[in-house]
Design a protein around this motif. Structure first.
Motif, mmCIF file in Angstrom:
data_model
loop_
_atom_site.group_PDB
_atom_site.id
_atom_site.type_symbol
_atom_site.label_atom_id
_atom_site.label_comp_id
_atom_site.label_asym_id
_atom_site.label_seq_id
_atom_site.Cartn_x
_atom_site.Cartn_y
_atom_site.Cartn_z
ATOM 1 N N ALA A 33 0.830 -1.211 0.000
ATOM 2 C CA ALA A 33 0.000 0.000 0.000
ATOM 3 C C ALA A 33 0.861 1.257 0.000
ATOM 4 N N GLY A 34 1.918 1.273 0.811
ATOM 5 C CA GLY A 34 2.813 2.421 0.831
ATOM 6 C C GLY A 34 3.481 2.630 -0.516
ATOM 7 N N GLY A 35 3.889 1.531 -1.144
ATOM 8 C CA GLY A 35 4.493 1.619 -2.462
ATOM 9 C C GLY A 35 3.510 2.078 -3.525
ATOM 10 N N SER A 36 2.258 1.659 -3.407
ATOM 11 C CA SER A 36 1.232 2.055 -4.377
ATOM 12 C C SER A 36 0.961 3.558 -4.313
ATOM 13 N N ILE A 37 0.846 4.076 -3.091
ATOM 14 C CA ILE A 37 0.646 5.522 -2.941
ATOM 15 C C ILE A 37 1.853 6.277 -3.485
ATOM 16 N N ALA A 38 3.043 5.725 -3.257
ATOM 17 C CA ALA A 38 4.259 6.352 -3.791
ATOM 18 C C ALA A 38 4.216 6.399 -5.313
ATOM 19 N N ILE A 104 -4.523 -0.307 18.180
ATOM 20 C CA ILE A 104 -3.311 0.506 18.161
ATOM 21 C C ILE A 104 -2.152 -0.268 17.542
ATOM 22 N N PHE A 105 -2.026 -1.542 17.894
ATOM 23 C CA PHE A 105 -0.963 -2.375 17.327
ATOM 24 C C PHE A 105 -1.092 -2.441 15.812
ATOM 25 N N TYR A 106 -2.309 -2.628 15.337
ATOM 26 C CA TYR A 106 -2.567 -2.698 13.898
ATOM 27 C C TYR A 106 -2.211 -1.379 13.222
ATOM 28 N N TRP A 107 -2.649 -0.273 13.796
ATOM 29 C CA TRP A 107 -2.337 1.049 13.235
ATOM 30 C C TRP A 107 -0.831 1.272 13.138
ATOM 31 N N VAL A 108 -0.109 0.924 14.210
ATOM 32 C CA VAL A 108 1.340 1.158 14.241
ATOM 33 C C VAL A 108 2.052 0.313 13.177
ATOM 34 N N ILE A 109 1.674 -0.962 13.068
ATOM 35 C CA ILE A 109 2.288 -1.842 12.071
ATOM 36 C C ILE A 109 2.042 -1.307 10.663
ATOM 37 N N VAL A 110 0.811 -0.924 10.381
ATOM 38 C CA VAL A 110 0.478 -0.424 9.040
ATOM 39 C C VAL A 110 1.235 0.871 8.753
ATOM 40 N N TRP A 111 1.302 1.780 9.731
ATOM 41 C CA TRP A 111 2.009 3.058 9.551
ATOM 42 C C TRP A 111 3.486 2.819 9.228
ATOM 43 N N ILE A 112 4.117 1.964 10.014
ATOM 44 C CA ILE A 112 5.550 1.702 9.834
ATOM 45 C C ILE A 112 5.836 1.098 8.461
ATOM 46 N N PHE A 113 5.044 0.086 8.085
ATOM 47 C CA PHE A 113 5.354 -0.607 6.834
ATOM 48 C C PHE A 113 4.812 0.121 5.609
ATOM 49 N N ASN A 114 3.849 1.019 5.765
ATOM 50 C CA ASN A 114 3.538 1.960 4.685
ATOM 51 C C ASN A 114 4.759 2.817 4.398
ATOM 52 N N PHE A 115 5.441 3.244 5.473
ATOM 53 C CA PHE A 115 6.652 4.063 5.335
ATOM 54 C C PHE A 115 7.745 3.253 4.623
ATOM 55 N N VAL A 116 7.883 1.991 4.990
ATOM 56 C CA VAL A 116 8.881 1.132 4.346
ATOM 57 C C VAL A 116 8.611 1.056 2.842
ATOM 58 N N GLY A 117 7.353 0.807 2.480
ATOM 59 C CA GLY A 117 7.006 0.709 1.069
ATOM 60 C C GLY A 117 7.251 2.007 0.323
ATOM 61 N N ALA A 118 6.881 3.133 0.945
ATOM 62 C CA ALA A 118 7.074 4.435 0.316
ATOM 63 C C ALA A 118 8.558 4.741 0.137
ATOM 64 N N PHE A 119 9.367 4.418 1.151
ATOM 65 C CA PHE A 119 10.801 4.696 1.088
ATOM 66 C C PHE A 119 11.491 3.844 0.024
ATOM 67 N N GLU A 201 -3.150 17.179 3.295
ATOM 68 C CA GLU A 201 -1.975 16.405 3.702
ATOM 69 C C GLU A 201 -2.312 14.942 4.004
ATOM 70 N N HIS A 202 -1.681 14.042 3.262
ATOM 71 C CA HIS A 202 -1.862 12.594 3.420
ATOM 72 C C HIS A 202 -0.555 12.022 3.945
ATOM 73 N N VAL A 203 -0.592 11.392 5.105
ATOM 74 C CA VAL A 203 0.651 10.998 5.767
ATOM 75 C C VAL A 203 1.465 10.016 4.934
ATOM 76 N N VAL A 204 0.826 9.074 4.252
ATOM 77 C CA VAL A 204 1.584 8.085 3.475
ATOM 78 C C VAL A 204 2.160 8.721 2.213
ATOM 79 N N ALA A 205 1.390 9.587 1.566
ATOM 80 C CA ALA A 205 1.926 10.315 0.415
ATOM 81 C C ALA A 205 3.130 11.152 0.845
ATOM 82 N N ASN A 206 3.039 11.755 2.028
ATOM 83 C CA ASN A 206 4.154 12.562 2.534
ATOM 84 C C ASN A 206 5.379 11.710 2.850
#
Length: 284
Positions: A33-38, A104-119, A201-206
């Motif tokens: 998902a992070g890579g797709s938004i990227a 919260i655990f689910y949100w944190v995991i998704v946030w972190i690995f969205n960042f991984v995909g985007a990076f 502002e979209h956090v994953v796009a950012n």
């Protein structure tokens, strides 16, 4: 097309299923998902380069919004875990169907690995040398955009995050209610174009934009001789603004307030209001 109540019922069941998926699946689908938004961001950049100067900013915004919507289409059709839309799982927590800690655990995991995909996509995209097309206009645009976003006030970033995720979650809501692929595509395209064209502002796009901006900063620093003063002269950006563009500053300056704004916009303005408004009909 499903009724609003049926759409809400379908969406909440789908989100509850996604939270209960194996952790490995969540991680891989979050990276996807992070890579797709990227990749949507990349299409946006290539679609708008030079358009504002040649015609009008409004036209560039509209075209860029439509181009960026491809990213969310990829997420929806592939079943990716995107942080912004996943925030609606909080409705299940409010309904006592999902524990707060699990949410919260689910949100944190998704946030972190969205960042991984985007990076990862940002790094691969930089290595393609495609950002250097059009005399480097695209790479310089990412540098400028990263500086602008890293210098936003907390309040502005937070409120823009609220507006953004109202649009994103409404796009997912509408796509869920659509009965065929064409309906889903149209639902996503125009609603997402509205958020992108308006400048929210979209956090994953950012996550992608900042990653690419950091690669751009390193690239131009090398060209300018390695000093921030030389980079400022080379890029026509003030030194104090360039100094805000670091990995340690973009999180508190932008990603944190945008994340909080996305939570408010997605969970409360769409999730809670939408599900609670149709709760009676959902039970019927």
């Amino acid at each position: 097309m499903l009724s609003p109540a049926d759409t809400a019922q379908s969406l909440v069941k789908g989100l509850e299923h996604k939270v209960k998926m194996p952790i490995v699946s969540i991680i891989f689908l979050s990276i996807m998902a992070g890579g797709s938004i990227a990749m949507g961001d990349i299409f946006w950049a290539h679609s708008t380069v030079g358009v504002a100067e040649a015609s009008a900013p409004g036209i560039a915004n509209f075209l860029g919004g439509l181009a960026f919507s491809v990213g969310l289409m990829m997420v929806v059709f592939f079943g990716g875990h995107l942080f912004t839309s996943s925030l609606m799982t909080g409705v299940s927590t409010i309904e006592h169907k999902l524990s707060f800690s699990k949410m919260i655990f689910y949100w944190v995991i998704v946030w972190i690995f969205n960042f991984v995909g985007a990076f990862v996509v940002a790094y691969m995209y930089y290595k393609t040398q495609l950002p250097l097309k059009y005399d480097g206009a695209i790479l310089h645009h990412f540098l400028h955009l990263g500086v602008v976003k890293s210098n936003l006030s907390f309040e502005a970033a937070f409120i823009r995050g609220i507006f953004c995720n109202v649009f994103v979650c409404m796009a997912v809501w509408a796509a869920t209610g659509a009965s065929d692929a064409a309906g889903k595509v149209l639902s996503i395209a125009f609603i997402i174009a509205a958020f992108v064209g308006s400048g929210y502002e979209h956090v994953v796009a950012n996550m992608f934009i900042f990653s690419e901006a950091l690669f751009a900063k390193a690239h131009y620093l090398n060209e300018a001789g390695g000093t921030i003063q030389a980079l400022a002269e080379h890029s026509h950006i003030a030194v104090d603004k360039l100094e805000q563009l670091t990995m340690f500053k973009i999180v508190p300056n932008n990603l944190l307030p945008v994340t909080l704004g996305n939570i408010v916009g997605g969970l409360f303005f769409v999730g809670v209001i939408g599900f609670m408004s149709h709760k009676t009909d959902m039970k019927k």
